[in-house]
Write a protein that holds these residues in place. Structure first.
Motif, PDB file in Angstrom:
ATOM      1  N   TYR A  35      33.298  39.675  36.480  1.00  0.00           N
ATOM      2  CA  TYR A  35      34.730  39.692  37.246  1.00  0.00           C
ATOM      3  C   TYR A  35      35.439  38.554  36.575  1.00  0.00           C
ATOM      4  O   TYR A  35      36.706  38.508  36.741  1.00  0.00           O
ATOM      5  N   SER A  77      41.051  36.183  44.022  1.00  0.00           N
ATOM      6  CA  SER A  77      41.543  37.381  44.208  1.00  0.00           C
ATOM      7  C   SER A  77      42.818  37.570  45.035  1.00  0.00           C
ATOM      8  O   SER A  77      43.447  38.795  44.933  1.00  0.00           O
ATOM      9  N   GLU A 200      37.021  49.539  44.465  1.00  0.00           N
ATOM     10  CA  GLU A 200      37.001  50.796  43.844  1.00  0.00           C
ATOM     11  C   GLU A 200      36.845  50.582  42.036  1.00  0.00           C
ATOM     12  O   GLU A 200      36.939  49.592  41.697  1.00  0.00           O
ATOM     13  N   GLY A 201      37.075  51.848  41.705  1.00  0.00           N
ATOM     14  CA  GLY A 201      36.674  51.833  40.160  1.00  0.00           C
ATOM     15  C   GLY A 201      35.412  51.729  39.626  1.00  0.00           C
ATOM     16  O   GLY A 201      34.626  51.700  40.413  1.00  0.00           O
ATOM     17  N   ASP A 205      36.120  46.772  40.446  1.00  0.00           N
ATOM     18  CA  ASP A 205      36.842  45.828  39.995  1.00  0.00           C
ATOM     19  C   ASP A 205      38.383  45.906  40.542  1.00  0.00           C
ATOM     20  O   ASP A 205      39.449  45.051  40.422  1.00  0.00           O
ATOM     21  N   LYS A 206      38.703  47.287  41.194  1.00  0.00           N
ATOM     22  CA  LYS A 206      39.983  47.437  41.613  1.00  0.00           C
ATOM     23  C   LYS A 206      39.759  47.355  43.142  1.00  0.00           C
ATOM     24  O   LYS A 206      38.958  47.834  43.941  1.00  0.00           O
ATOM     25  N   ARG A 208      40.955  47.188  47.143  1.00  0.00           N
ATOM     26  CA  ARG A 208      41.934  47.958  47.719  1.00  0.00           C
ATOM     27  C   ARG A 208      41.769  47.168  49.212  1.00  0.00           C
ATOM     28  O   ARG A 208      40.891  47.011  49.734  1.00  0.00           O
TER      29      ARG A 208
END
Length: 722
Positions: A35, A77, A200-201, A205-206, A208
């Protein structure tokens, strides 16, 4: 003079990943590397492809054996991705979880500013979790908790959180709640922002952000109130605002929580599943928000070697250079690497480094920043950074490097004593020389690995923290140093001590026609007493970890130059043992009287006299044998409880507690190490392979008389045979 650093100190975080074995530390480390962009592919432990577990033995066994240092950069983030000015440098050390390699955790925590403590969401707090927590407490290391593996069957955030409160600290506080459990684990609720986060992903790494699910809203409000109360209790103004019903801003809450975390009055608890790529990024945000930068920790304390006065060194490039060597590693390509943490000032490649522990200067040829087993050359290392020096010959673990004109010696790292022995011999004449070199290199690297020679048999004895520890070292000798060796069966590292007091006068007189020998001493011995922290030690007392020597000679009846020989004679006698030839520990020896001869007195005469006096006095001071007692934890299905308890009792074990962990029962007991050889096989047999056990060193205790008799008879027989 300090030159310009490339990264501001307030944007540096030096922290470690610590946990019990199999809690998921290395998996967490791999996600951090992915990450943060330090690597583009996630390595998995079960595939033997991780970055931080780079040794062959680690990849074969799927465990961490040696601590690995890695450097990466994180943009929180919640910050815009294009705002690179917010990036924080992470200097991370991934540590082992197995008790046999506990020295790696201890020395890493000595030089780190903070720690992320990872817990298995099924098991909660486990034995090595407690040991690591104790090490962090000793070093006053701020930490955050990460309850991992919530995707596993039996995973429970609440049960794991309660085990932290009950077994480790009442200061823990929930920062998050899981959304779903086991195979339905979807994301986390952040109690600070009162938002739900989903990952998600393919690689999670996505991120939400959404509203908190309705079925969790009441619970989230309840625990958010608890969190705010806990934080407000750390600040008078915030507490007044809270009591008046005012809304406290998230920024104020974060600032106060940061201060409390650094002061170790609050421990934030987060959660997720590293393997399923959920929660790691928010944990990294918490590292930035709550763990200290080098500027936030107290100045390091040391001693001036010339005056004995206490000195402070602050985390600043403008202060005199000061660093601590905390780890040695033999690299097949560049030779010896000496890992060090810079506390103040800076040092550049090509300059000279002063080792205040030995008083020697060495040229610092190359300095590298480590990325597991990869090296990146750097010109200068600044305050708050961790690096490695290539090719330093005189450096050892715990040595202090400093500015020669402003010397300082930092506190040494204290390591646990080995509890298990192994006899080893080279297979061929060619292996003999190579074995000596290999053993020295390995013992330099690992302070819990000791080498000694049996005085009676002349055999080489390896001493370590456990069977796995010694097995790995023998394997490394074969692979890295190409030494073939025969090894004996593991043996317990017994010790001896005295429980009473005695004194003995001894004269050693030898006439040879010319110059003779004359040494005359009177010594008193007694069990060594503990001293309170901060208590001053008198000038005539030399105190070591398990021995104290008191020089009470008045009026020069023994010349001062012979006093060290008396101490040396006593130490040598302690190495030989009293009852069964094991090393004597925890003895206070006072030299009270003696005499000397103008011509015949010599160091050797006083050494022999002191050695004989100690042997005779110790035999009358109620000597006993000590054995290592291990803290054992067995996790078993309930149907095997009776058989497991009976097995522990039959091994001279004392059960200390029993409790539930999910569907299983947990038994904790203190059992002598001598009774634990082969226990894993027995446990599998009586539980149909369904029970598991862990073991760590507890303390040394007196051996029962019947067992002591057997030990003495066995040792006596072996000595007679030799």
């Amino acid at each position: 003079m300090a030159t310009k650093r490339d990264y501001p100190l307030e944007k540096v975080r030096n922290f470690g990943i610590i946990a019990h074995i199999d809690a998921g530390k290395t998996t967490v480390s791999e996600r951090i590397l992915f990450y943060t962009g330090a690597q583009h592919k996630i390595g998995e432990v079960h595939e033997g492809a991780t970055t931080t577990d780079w040794m062959e033995q680690e990849r074969e066994r799927g465990i961490t054996i040696t601590s690995a240092a890695i450097t990466c950069f994180w943009n929180p983030s919640y910050m815009p991705k294009e705002d690179l000015s917010k990036k924080v440098r992470f200097n991370i050390i991934d540590t082992p979880g197995h008790i046999d390699f506990t020295a790696e955790v201890k020395r890493s925590l000595r030089v780190l500013d903070g720690a992320v403590v990872v817990f298995d969401g099924v098991a909660g707090v486990e034995p090595q979790s407690e040991t690591n927590w104790r090490y962090a407490d000793e070093g006053k290391v701020p930490r955050i908790c990460f309850i991992n593996k919530l995707d596993r069957t039996g995973g429970s955030f609440e049960r794991s959180y309660q085990s932290i409160l009950e077994r480790l600290t009442k200061n823990a506080v929930r920062m998050q709640l899981p959304i779903g459990a086991e195979s339905d684990f979807k994301g986390v609720v952040d109690l600070m922002t009162m938002k739900a986060f989903y990952f998600e992903g393919d690689m999670g790494d996505k991120i939400r952000t959404d509203e908190i699910p309705n079925d969790l809203l009441d619970e989230a409000r309840k625990y958010r109130t608890e969190l705010v109360e806990k934080i407000a209790g750390e600040d008078e103004k915030l507490m007044n605002d809270y009591l008046e019903g005012k809304e406290i801003s998230i920024d104020d809450l974060k600032k106060t929580l940061r201060k409390a975390t650094i002061a170790n009055t609050i421990v934030p608890v987060l959660t997720g599943s590293a393997l399923k790529n959920k929660g790691t990024q928010l944990m990294l945000d918490a590292v930035v928000d709550y763990l200290p930068s080098p500027l936030d920790i107290p100045a390091v304390k040391g001693v001036d070697p010339n005056t004995g006065d206490e000195i402070l060194r602050h985390a600043s490039d403008d202060e005199p250079f000061c660093a601590l060597a905390f780890k040695l590693q033999t690299d097949p390509f560049v030779g010896q690497l000496t890992y060090f943490r810079v506390y103040s000032g800076s040092i550049s490649a090509g300059t000279y480094i002063y080792n205040s522990t030995t008083g020697e200067r060495e040229r610092l040829g190359r300095v590298v920043r480590m990325h597991a087993n990869d090296r990146e050359d750097v010109e200068t290392v600044y305050a708050g950074e961790i690096a490695a020096a290539v090719g330093l010959k005189g450096a050892k673990t715990s040595h202090t490097f400093c500015d020669e004109s402003k010397p300082i010696i930092l506190d040494q790292i204290v390591f646990p004593e080995p509890v298990i022995n192994l006899r080893i011999e080279p297979k061929t004449k060619a292996d003999q020389e190579k074995m000596g070199f290999a053993l020295k290199k390995l013992s330099d690297e690992d302070p819990t690995f000791k080498i000694k020679t049996d005085q009676e048999t002349g055999e080489t004895i390896m001493a370590g923290m456990g069977e796995l520890h010694l097995e790995i070292l023998v394997d490394r000798m074969k692979r890295e140093f190409h030494v073939e060796a025969n090894v004996g069966k593991p043996q317990v590292a017994y010790k001896e001590t005295i429980t009473g007091e005695a004194e003995k006068e001894e004269k050693y007189i030898k006439q040879t026609g010319g110059k003779g020998q004359y040494g005359h001493v009177l010594i008193k011995i007694k069990p060594m007493e503990k001293i309170e922290e901060g208590e001053k030690i008198p000038k005539n007392v030399k105190r070591y970890e398990d021995f104290e020597f008191i020089d009470s000679i008045k009026g020069g009846v023994i010349p001062q130059e012979f006093i060290p020989a008396v101490e040396k004679g006593v130490k040598e006698a302690m190495e030989r043992g009293i009852l069964a030839g094991y090393r004597v520990v925890n003895v206070s020896c006072e030299l009270t009287f003696g005499s000397y001869h103008d011509v015949d007195s010599s160091e050797i005469a006083y050494k022999i006299a002191a050695s004989q006096a100690f042997q005779d006095a110790a035999k009358r001071a109620k000597p006993v044998i000590l054995e290592p007692i291990m803290k054992v934890e067995v996790v078993t299905p309930e149907k095997f409880m009776g058989d497991v308890s009976g097995s522990i009792n039959s091994r001279r074990g004392q059960i200390t507690e029993m409790f539930d962990r999910g569907m299983n029962k947990v038994i904790r007991a203190n059992v002598p190490l001598a009774e634990m050889f082969g226990y894993v096989t027995t446990l599998r047999s009586i539980s149909e392979g369904r029970a598991s056990s862990t073991m760590e060193f507890g303390q040394y205790e007196v051996v029962p008389p019947n067992v002591a008799k057997t030990i003495i008879e066995t040792r006596g027989t072996a000595t007679q045979r030799a």
